[in-house]
Design a protein around this motif. Structure first.
Motif, PDB file in Angstrom:
ATOM      1  N   ARG A 204      88.285  68.652  97.809  1.00 15.69           N
ATOM      2  CA  ARG A 204      87.734  68.571  99.158  1.00 15.69           C
ATOM      3  C   ARG A 204      87.874  70.286  99.511  1.00 15.69           C
ATOM      4  NH1 ARG A 204      91.259  64.696 102.721  1.00 15.69           N
ATOM      5  NH2 ARG A 204      91.213  63.429 100.696  1.00 15.69           N
ATOM      6  N   ALA A 205      86.921  70.753 100.199  1.00  9.67           N
ATOM      7  CA  ALA A 205      86.711  72.004 100.915  1.00  9.67           C
ATOM      8  C   ALA A 205      85.951  71.944 102.096  1.00  9.67           C
ATOM      9  CB  ALA A 205      85.996  73.071  99.900  1.00  9.67           C
ATOM     10  N   ASP A 206      86.566  72.739 103.182  1.00  6.38           N
ATOM     11  CA  ASP A 206      86.028  72.737 104.217  1.00  6.38           C
ATOM     12  C   ASP A 206      84.696  73.668 104.551  1.00  6.38           C
ATOM     13  OD1 ASP A 206      87.864  70.879 105.402  1.00  6.38           O
ATOM     14  OD2 ASP A 206      89.277  72.270 105.947  1.00  6.38           O
ATOM     15  N   GLY A 207      83.720  73.438 105.107  1.00 11.17           N
ATOM     16  CA  GLY A 207      82.637  74.356 105.418  1.00 11.17           C
ATOM     17  C   GLY A 207      82.972  75.654 106.348  1.00 11.17           C
ATOM     18  N   GLU A 208      81.931  76.666 106.222  1.00 12.03           N
ATOM     19  CA  GLU A 208      82.136  77.665 107.085  1.00 12.03           C
ATOM     20  C   GLU A 208      80.835  78.345 107.087  1.00 12.03           C
ATOM     21  OE1 GLU A 208      84.406  82.136 106.759  1.00 12.03           O
ATOM     22  OE2 GLU A 208      84.483  80.625 105.035  1.00 12.03           O
ATOM     23  N   SER A 209      80.381  78.419 108.585  1.00 13.81           N
ATOM     24  CA  SER A 209      79.186  78.909 108.984  1.00 13.81           C
ATOM     25  C   SER A 209      79.080  80.363 108.762  1.00 13.81           C
ATOM     26  CB  SER A 209      79.027  78.765 110.526  1.00 13.81           C
ATOM     27  OG  SER A 209      79.253  77.315 110.623  1.00 13.81           O
ATOM     28  N   GLY A 210      77.814  80.788 108.286  1.00 15.98           N
ATOM     29  CA  GLY A 210      77.445  82.021 107.882  1.00 15.98           C
ATOM     30  C   GLY A 210      77.522  82.390 106.391  1.00 15.98           C
ATOM     31  N   LYS A 211      78.245  81.448 105.731  1.00 18.91           N
ATOM     32  CA  LYS A 211      78.590  81.696 104.228  1.00 18.91           C
ATOM     33  C   LYS A 211      77.172  80.962 103.473  1.00 18.91           C
ATOM     34  CE  LYS A 211      82.221  83.725 104.204  1.00 18.91           C
ATOM     35  NZ  LYS A 211      82.395  85.210 103.859  1.00 18.91           N
ATOM     36  N   ARG A 212      77.179  81.258 102.381  1.00 18.20           N
ATOM     37  CA  ARG A 212      75.885  80.884 101.575  1.00 18.20           C
ATOM     38  C   ARG A 212      76.076  79.110 101.482  1.00 18.20           C
ATOM     39  NH1 ARG A 212      73.731  82.897  95.573  1.00 18.20           N
ATOM     40  NH2 ARG A 212      71.608  82.018  95.809  1.00 18.20           N
ATOM     41  N   TYR A 213      74.895  78.659 102.002  1.00 22.92           N
ATOM     42  CA  TYR A 213      74.750  77.331 101.884  1.00 22.92           C
ATOM     43  C   TYR A 213      75.711  76.362 102.709  1.00 22.92           C
ATOM     44  CZ  TYR A 213      71.475  78.541  98.274  1.00 22.92           C
ATOM     45  OH  TYR A 213      70.629  79.149  97.710  1.00 22.92           O
ATOM     46  N   GLY A 214      76.692  77.199 103.627  1.00 23.64           N
ATOM     47  CA  GLY A 214      77.364  76.462 104.543  1.00 23.64           C
ATOM     48  C   GLY A 214      79.020  76.351 103.744  1.00 23.64           C
ATOM     49  N   ASN A 215      79.131  76.533 102.522  1.00 23.80           N
ATOM     50  CA  ASN A 215      80.580  76.231 102.116  1.00 23.80           C
ATOM     51  C   ASN A 215      80.476  77.417 100.832  1.00 23.80           C
ATOM     52  OD1 ASN A 215      82.659  75.073 100.532  1.00 23.80           O
ATOM     53  ND2 ASN A 215      82.155  73.226 101.760  1.00 23.80           N
ATOM     54  N   GLU A 216      81.801  77.875 100.717  1.00 23.16           N
ATOM     55  CA  GLU A 216      82.051  78.902  99.751  1.00 23.16           C
ATOM     56  C   GLU A 216      82.730  78.385  98.732  1.00 23.16           C
ATOM     57  OE1 GLU A 216      81.324  82.893  98.209  1.00 23.16           O
ATOM     58  OE2 GLU A 216      80.490  81.634 100.072  1.00 23.16           O
ATOM     59  N   ARG A 263      70.841  71.911 107.516  1.00 17.41           N
ATOM     60  CA  ARG A 263      72.028  72.707 107.518  1.00 17.41           C
ATOM     61  C   ARG A 263      72.279  73.744 106.421  1.00 17.41           C
ATOM     62  NH1 ARG A 263      75.550  70.963 111.747  1.00 17.41           N
ATOM     63  NH2 ARG A 263      77.304  72.146 110.865  1.00 17.41           N
ATOM     64  N   VAL A 264      71.758  73.247 105.104  1.00 19.20           N
ATOM     65  CA  VAL A 264      71.973  74.164 104.177  1.00 19.20           C
ATOM     66  C   VAL A 264      71.165  75.344 104.087  1.00 19.20           C
ATOM     67  CG1 VAL A 264      71.622  74.318 101.688  1.00 19.20           C
ATOM     68  CG2 VAL A 264      72.781  72.372 102.699  1.00 19.20           C
ATOM     69  N   ALA A 265      69.801  75.011 104.415  1.00 22.83           N
ATOM     70  CA  ALA A 265      69.087  76.246 104.670  1.00 22.83           C
ATOM     71  C   ALA A 265      69.430  77.295 105.893  1.00 22.83           C
ATOM     72  CB  ALA A 265      67.492  75.607 105.243  1.00 22.83           C
ATOM     73  N   ALA A 266      70.087  76.852 106.782  1.00 17.75           N
ATOM     74  CA  ALA A 266      70.429  77.651 107.990  1.00 17.75           C
ATOM     75  C   ALA A 266      71.795  78.343 107.428  1.00 17.75           C
ATOM     76  CB  ALA A 266      70.577  76.790 109.222  1.00 17.75           C
ATOM     77  N   ASN A 267      72.612  77.660 106.606  1.00 18.88           N
ATOM     78  CA  ASN A 267      73.873  78.287 106.268  1.00 18.88           C
ATOM     79  C   ASN A 267      74.945  77.930 107.269  1.00 18.88           C
ATOM     80  OD1 ASN A 267      72.761  79.571 103.890  1.00 18.88           O
ATOM     81  ND2 ASN A 267      72.576  81.547 104.884  1.00 18.88           N
ATOM     82  N   ARG A 268      74.692  76.612 107.625  1.00 18.08           N
ATOM     83  CA  ARG A 268      75.619  76.155 108.719  1.00 18.08           C
ATOM     84  C   ARG A 268      76.900  75.262 108.001  1.00 18.08           C
ATOM     85  NH1 ARG A 268      72.266  73.266 113.292  1.00 18.08           N
ATOM     86  NH2 ARG A 268      74.623  73.141 114.071  1.00 18.08           N
ATOM     87  N   ALA A 269      78.032  75.138 108.542  1.00 20.31           N
ATOM     88  CA  ALA A 269      79.319  74.664 107.949  1.00 20.31           C
ATOM     89  C   ALA A 269      78.985  73.299 107.559  1.00 20.31           C
ATOM     90  CB  ALA A 269      80.396  74.738 108.767  1.00 20.31           C
ATOM     91  N   ILE A 270      79.247  72.899 106.155  1.00 18.52           N
ATOM     92  CA  ILE A 270      79.333  71.451 105.610  1.00 18.52           C
ATOM     93  C   ILE A 270      80.554  71.400 104.830  1.00 18.52           C
ATOM     94  CG2 ILE A 270      78.071  69.919 104.301  1.00 18.52           C
ATOM     95  CD1 ILE A 270      75.636  71.180 104.827  1.00 18.52           C
ATOM     96  N   ALA A 271      81.299  70.277 104.871  1.00 15.20           N
ATOM     97  CA  ALA A 271      82.531  69.971 104.131  1.00 15.20           C
ATOM     98  C   ALA A 271      82.078  69.066 103.205  1.00 15.20           C
ATOM     99  CB  ALA A 271      83.385  69.509 105.017  1.00 15.20           C
ATOM    100  N   TYR A 272      82.780  68.987 102.026  1.00 16.00           N
ATOM    101  CA  TYR A 272      82.154  68.446 100.788  1.00 16.00           C
ATOM    102  C   TYR A 272      83.628  67.778 100.357  1.00 16.00           C
ATOM    103  CZ  TYR A 272      77.739  70.451 100.741  1.00 16.00           C
ATOM    104  OH  TYR A 272      76.434  70.919 101.032  1.00 16.00           O
TER     105      TYR A 272
END
Length: 545
Positions: A204-216, A263-272
């Motif tokens: 599992r990984a937390d998202g980060e806004s501003g990174k590519r597709y919201g998760n690095e 959210r992916v297009a706007a590079n907003r944070a998404i956790a997976y």
């Protein structure tokens, strides 16, 4: 009324603060599954070590200790993997701490109840507020022994709480204890081992806004390509630049897919989170993100079009629609569900019942649903209810927390407001004031339907009683309306019913009293008139002539 507790005011429930959607990882090759297993096992081992360190620190943990743990994990994983592991550990420790407090309070309630009942004479009757004494000397002796056991447990739990010790197992205590009961669980040791290892993996990984597709760390592109940033010891498994591994299969989120794509297009944070189901042999990925809390509308605005009162039961939801003045309209509805079987089956049953309820509310044009704010934390102990085992099972089977959370989330998506009310006396007063009046020759009102009416009226601010007491001075409208449903400006709400002549009121026409004495009777009582005995010749046919 002196013994009744004070009722809490109804309030609008807050909307959900996050969204989670899940889909299946398909078309994975053997190498893809091997890479996922190795990464999950490696990170799971690091998570176990970090949890042990966090539990050892106890209440002495602070921000410096958190930073030290993260620095230790970074060389054997990465900075972002280390941050995800430490955050998950902190959340797990905090959850275990809250569960320990709830268990401590439950033990305190049980000890107090046992002490009270043991202090009463044998056979003493109890009331609604407190139970009575035990029925026999044998039962009294057994409960005295149980009191000593609970006191010992309570002392240990208090010592652990004071010292900051928590008891937590990565993978779950239930699965860990199942190892000693494999025949009862119908599992073999390899099957249990596969479930145990999959539950302890960490992917599992937390998202980060501003990174590519919201998760690095775990990245999913708009076209469904999944790539994972490999830990430092597993860099040789990479098949893409910058130490990444790209899976063969593509994913697509059917539920809330457009929201995820935005959210992916706007590079907003998404956790997976990637997890494995050994029983089915499938891999899944769950995407989650935070959403701004929906601004709640005022209670009066939500109830302007009426409300639907919902009574929660162990096997169904009883609902009834009320208008803006608190009057039940239409017929009651019943939305059944079955809470037996697996957790997925129970969850699907609750979700299906709530879907039907919300669709009915939308078809009625109602913008609010009233539901009880139930909490049976202190109501499930056998020390309080004694031999009422079936009642304890009934209370434990009510899906209060899950149903309320799902209803708030689903209602927010459909634009419907959820109003939470105090559950005190709704079933008792609803049956007392509404069950009999709402029962007719074609409809039998149940106790649960009457409780739904009481819940809806309480959400609207009306009393459960159908009519208020008339004024003492006289029975007129000098002091205002006598019904709480009618508005003050409702014309004719409490006027005297007009006298309509006719057979319904057993009265004569208005002019009968004035003309009765001057009329000449055409017949004599008991004697048929000559006009009745003579046949009209115009009515005879040719054959009779």
């Amino acid at each position: 009324m002196g013994g009744l507790r004070e009722l809490a005011a109804p309030f609008v429930a807050s909307g959900p603060s996050g969204v989670a959607v899940r889909t299946r990882l398909k078309q994975l090759t053997a190498r893809d599954e091997e890479v996922l297993r190795r990464v999950g096992a490696h990170l799971g081992t690091l998570a176990c070590r970090d949890l042990r360190t966090r539990c050892h620190d106890g209440l002495d943990h602070d921000a410096k200790a958190w930073a030290a743990r993260k620095r230790e994990l970074t060389p054997v994983s990465s900075a972002r993997w280390a941050g995800a592991i430490t955050k998950a550990t902190h959340d797990q420790w905090a959850l275990a701490r809250r569960c320990a407090l709830a268990h401590l309070q439950s033990l305190q309630a049980g000890v107090q109840t046992l002490r009270h009942r043991l202090s009463l004479p044998l056979g003493a009757k109890g009331g609604k507020r407190a139970p009575g004494g035990y029925r026999s000397r044998r039962e009294w002796h057994a409960k005295a022994r149980r009191l000593h056991i609970l006191e010992d447990r309570l002392a240990r739990e208090r010592a652990d709480w004071t010292a900051g010790r928590v008891h937590v197992v990565r993978g779950g205590k239930r699965l860990a204890r199942m190892r000693h009961q494999l025949p009862a669980a119908r599992l073999t040791e390899p099957q249990w081992r596969a479930r145990w290892e999959a539950a302890r993996w960490f992917l599992r990984a937390d998202g980060e806004s501003g990174k590519r597709y919201g998760n690095e760390t775990i990245r999913i592109s708009p076209d469904g390509e999944v790539s994972i940033r490999l830990p430092a010891p597993l860099k040789e498994l990479a098949n893409a630049p910058h130490g990444r591994y790209v899976l063969t299969g593509r994913v697509a989120f059917a539920h809330r897919g457009p929201q995820w794509a935005d959210r992916v297009a706007a590079n907003r944070a998404i956790a997976y989170r990637i997890h494995h189901d050994p029983a089915r042999g499938r891999w899944y990925v769950t995407a989650s993100w935070q959403k701004p809390v929906t601004r709640t509308i005022p209670l009066a605005a939500a109830l302007s079009e009426g409300v639907i009162g919902v009574d929660t039961n162990a096997d169904h939801l009883a609902a009834w629609r009320l208008d803006a003045h608190g009057n039940p309209t239409g017929s009651p509805r019943r939305f059944s569900y079955d809470l037996t079987g697996t957790a997925d089956h129970r969850d699907a049953q609750v979700r299906h019942a709530l879907t039907r309820l919300l669709h009915w509310a939308r078809s009625c044009g109602v913008q609010a649903i009233a539901i009880e704010d139930l909490d049976f934390t202190a109501e499930k102990t056998r020390e309080k209810h004694g031999h009422r085992k079936r009642f304890r099972q009934l209370v434990s089977g009510l899906p209060t927390g899950r149903l309320r959370a799902r209803l708030v989330s689903m209602a927010d998506a459909m634009g419907i407001t959820v109003v939470a009310v105090d559950p005190a006396y709704t079933s008792q007063w609803g049956a007392q004031h509404w069950q009999k009046p709402l029962t007719s020759t074609t409809r039998r009102t149940t106790r649960h339907g009457a409780a739904a009416v009481a819940i809806g009226r309480r959400a609207q601010g009306y009393s459960v009683r159908r009519r208020t007491a008339p004024p003492r001075a006289h029975r007129s409208d000098v002091h205002g309306h006598r019904t709480v449903q009618a508005a003050p400006d409702a014309p004719g709400g409490e006027e005297t019913r007009p006298r309509v002549p006719g057979p319904r009121t057993r009265s004569v026409p208005p002019d009968a009293e004035r003309t009765r004495a001057t009329r000449t009777p055409r017949t004599v009582r008991g004697v048929r008139s000559e006009q009745e005995r003579v046949q009209d010749p115009l009515l005879l046919t040719d054959q009779e002539r």
